[in-house]
Design a protein around this motif. Structure first.
Motif, PDB file in Angstrom:
ATOM      1  N   TYR A 179      45.092  30.239  15.184  1.00 27.62           N
ATOM      2  CA  TYR A 179      44.010  31.310  15.863  1.00 27.62           C
ATOM      3  C   TYR A 179      43.556  32.284  14.873  1.00 27.62           C
ATOM      4  O   TYR A 179      42.587  32.967  15.371  1.00 27.62           O
ATOM      5  CB  TYR A 179      45.052  32.058  16.822  1.00 27.62           C
ATOM      6  CG  TYR A 179      45.507  31.198  18.202  1.00 27.62           C
ATOM      7  CD1 TYR A 179      44.731  30.489  18.925  1.00 27.62           C
ATOM      8  CD2 TYR A 179      47.012  30.756  18.005  1.00 27.62           C
ATOM      9  CE1 TYR A 179      45.301  29.898  20.151  1.00 27.62           C
ATOM     10  CE2 TYR A 179      47.484  29.855  19.043  1.00 27.62           C
ATOM     11  CZ  TYR A 179      46.570  29.447  19.893  1.00 27.62           C
ATOM     12  OH  TYR A 179      47.068  28.792  21.061  1.00 27.62           O
ATOM     13  N   ALA A 209      40.368  34.619  15.782  1.00 29.79           N
ATOM     14  CA  ALA A 209      40.665  36.119  15.935  1.00 29.79           C
ATOM     15  C   ALA A 209      39.594  36.851  14.896  1.00 29.79           C
ATOM     16  O   ALA A 209      39.027  37.866  15.303  1.00 29.79           O
ATOM     17  CB  ALA A 209      41.937  36.396  14.973  1.00 29.79           C
ATOM     18  N   PHE A 223      44.468  41.171  16.291  1.00 26.21           N
ATOM     19  CA  PHE A 223      43.469  40.131  16.101  1.00 26.21           C
ATOM     20  C   PHE A 223      43.528  40.280  14.297  1.00 26.21           C
ATOM     21  O   PHE A 223      43.284  39.409  13.994  1.00 26.21           O
ATOM     22  CB  PHE A 223      42.430  40.198  16.540  1.00 26.21           C
ATOM     23  CG  PHE A 223      42.674  39.802  18.158  1.00 26.21           C
ATOM     24  CD1 PHE A 223      43.078  38.224  18.439  1.00 26.21           C
ATOM     25  CD2 PHE A 223      41.777  40.425  18.991  1.00 26.21           C
ATOM     26  CE1 PHE A 223      43.145  37.999  19.687  1.00 26.21           C
ATOM     27  CE2 PHE A 223      42.091  40.160  20.262  1.00 26.21           C
ATOM     28  CZ  PHE A 223      42.695  38.710  20.883  1.00 26.21           C
ATOM     29  N   GLU A 268      52.829  31.814  17.192  1.00 24.74           N
ATOM     30  CA  GLU A 268      51.510  32.018  17.084  1.00 24.74           C
ATOM     31  C   GLU A 268      50.881  32.141  18.614  1.00 24.74           C
ATOM     32  O   GLU A 268      49.975  32.792  18.586  1.00 24.74           O
ATOM     33  CB  GLU A 268      50.881  30.635  16.363  1.00 24.74           C
ATOM     34  CG  GLU A 268      51.290  30.865  14.821  1.00 24.74           C
ATOM     35  CD  GLU A 268      50.695  29.666  14.247  1.00 24.74           C
ATOM     36  OE1 GLU A 268      49.733  28.894  14.652  1.00 24.74           O
ATOM     37  OE2 GLU A 268      50.992  29.464  13.056  1.00 24.74           O
ATOM     38  N   GLN A 269      51.220  31.342  19.449  1.00 24.86           N
ATOM     39  CA  GLN A 269      50.323  31.343  20.751  1.00 24.86           C
ATOM     40  C   GLN A 269      50.955  32.589  21.360  1.00 24.86           C
ATOM     41  O   GLN A 269      49.786  33.592  21.947  1.00 24.86           O
ATOM     42  CB  GLN A 269      51.038  30.229  21.597  1.00 24.86           C
ATOM     43  CG  GLN A 269      49.863  29.364  21.895  1.00 24.86           C
ATOM     44  CD  GLN A 269      50.198  28.131  22.753  1.00 24.86           C
ATOM     45  OE1 GLN A 269      51.413  27.448  22.600  1.00 24.86           O
ATOM     46  NE2 GLN A 269      49.289  27.797  23.783  1.00 24.86           N
ATOM     47  N   ILE A 303      46.447  38.462  13.221  1.00 23.16           N
ATOM     48  CA  ILE A 303      46.449  37.110  13.210  1.00 23.16           C
ATOM     49  C   ILE A 303      45.211  36.571  12.237  1.00 23.16           C
ATOM     50  O   ILE A 303      45.540  35.442  11.650  1.00 23.16           O
ATOM     51  CB  ILE A 303      45.768  36.645  14.826  1.00 23.16           C
ATOM     52  CG1 ILE A 303      47.114  37.217  15.702  1.00 23.16           C
ATOM     53  CG2 ILE A 303      45.608  35.286  14.742  1.00 23.16           C
ATOM     54  CD1 ILE A 303      46.633  37.035  17.125  1.00 23.16           C
ATOM     55  N   TRP A 342      48.681  35.396  19.967  1.00 27.86           N
ATOM     56  CA  TRP A 342      47.250  35.324  20.364  1.00 27.86           C
ATOM     57  C   TRP A 342      47.250  35.788  21.909  1.00 27.86           C
ATOM     58  O   TRP A 342      46.227  36.499  21.881  1.00 27.86           O
ATOM     59  CB  TRP A 342      47.048  33.519  20.507  1.00 27.86           C
ATOM     60  CG  TRP A 342      45.670  33.571  20.890  1.00 27.86           C
ATOM     61  CD1 TRP A 342      45.456  32.842  22.152  1.00 27.86           C
ATOM     62  CD2 TRP A 342      44.555  33.870  20.255  1.00 27.86           C
ATOM     63  NE1 TRP A 342      44.095  32.647  22.204  1.00 27.86           N
ATOM     64  CE2 TRP A 342      43.439  33.235  21.363  1.00 27.86           C
ATOM     65  CE3 TRP A 342      43.952  34.333  19.215  1.00 27.86           C
ATOM     66  CZ2 TRP A 342      42.068  33.421  21.141  1.00 27.86           C
ATOM     67  CZ3 TRP A 342      42.766  34.672  19.033  1.00 27.86           C
ATOM     68  CH2 TRP A 342      41.562  34.159  19.844  1.00 27.86           C
TER      69      TRP A 342
END
Length: 180
Positions: free
Chosen positions: A168, A172, A158, A135-136, A161, A139
């Motif tokens: 996030y 996003a 985004f 996930e990071q 996400i 991002w």
């Protein structure tokens, strides 16, 4: 008397001039206001990046007594905590294909403004599909696209996400409001 007849004509001309000037001024204000509203979004991409980008916190807490260790990851994190990204990268990159090292090398590359290398590191993490950094990494890829003014790619990233249950996703969505 000719002079008394010319006074109302002169007054009318002065009044017309004042009305024309006032109308011109009002038009300038309206056009200027519209231009300002349409051209000045609340956030530029630089401001969005500065609002949402933070280097990842190191997962290891390195104490000075541990600096003699031969553990490359500990050495890398020691440099990373000191914001010495060049030396941190030397150690992270020595740990070939290790997910943690790849993720943090991506952050180092961002800090060094080597965005393509950062994306490559993060894509390695994302493609692994079984780690805590996915996930990071996704991002950061979106933020890199913003840093590079690749708006279309940033929007795509985004959107991906924001449509997930990622930590996030709300951030996003906020960014997408500014980009659309």
């Amino acid at each position: 008397s000719k002079s008394s007849e010319s006074k109302p004509i002169v007054r009318r001309e002065i009044l017309k001039t004042w009305h024309l000037a006032a109308a011109s001024f009002a038009l300038i204000l309206v056009v200027g206001g519209l231009w300002y509203i349409l051209s000045n979004k609340p956030y530029s991409t630089e401001r969005l990046v500065s609002k949402y980008y933070k280097p990842a916190h190191p997962i290891l807490q390195v104490r000075s007594v541990e600096l003699n260790s031969d553990d490359a990851l500990k050495e890398a994190f020691s440099f990373y905590q000191q914001s010495d990204y060049v030396n941190a990268l030397k150690y992270f990159n020595s740990l070939d294909n290790q997910i943690t090292a790849k993720f943090y090398s991506g952050v180092c590359y961002i800090e060094l403004e080597q965005y393509e290398k950062a994306i490559n590191s993060f894509e390695f993490v994302i493609n692994d599909k079984d780690n805590l950094f996915i996930e990071q990494a996704e991002w950061y890829v979106g933020l890199i696209y913003l840093m590079n003014n690749q708006k279309t790619m940033a929007i795509d990233q985004f959107r991906k996400i924001s449509g997930s249950d990622s930590y996030y996703s709300n951030q996003a969505q906020e960014i997408l409001k500014y980009l659309n």
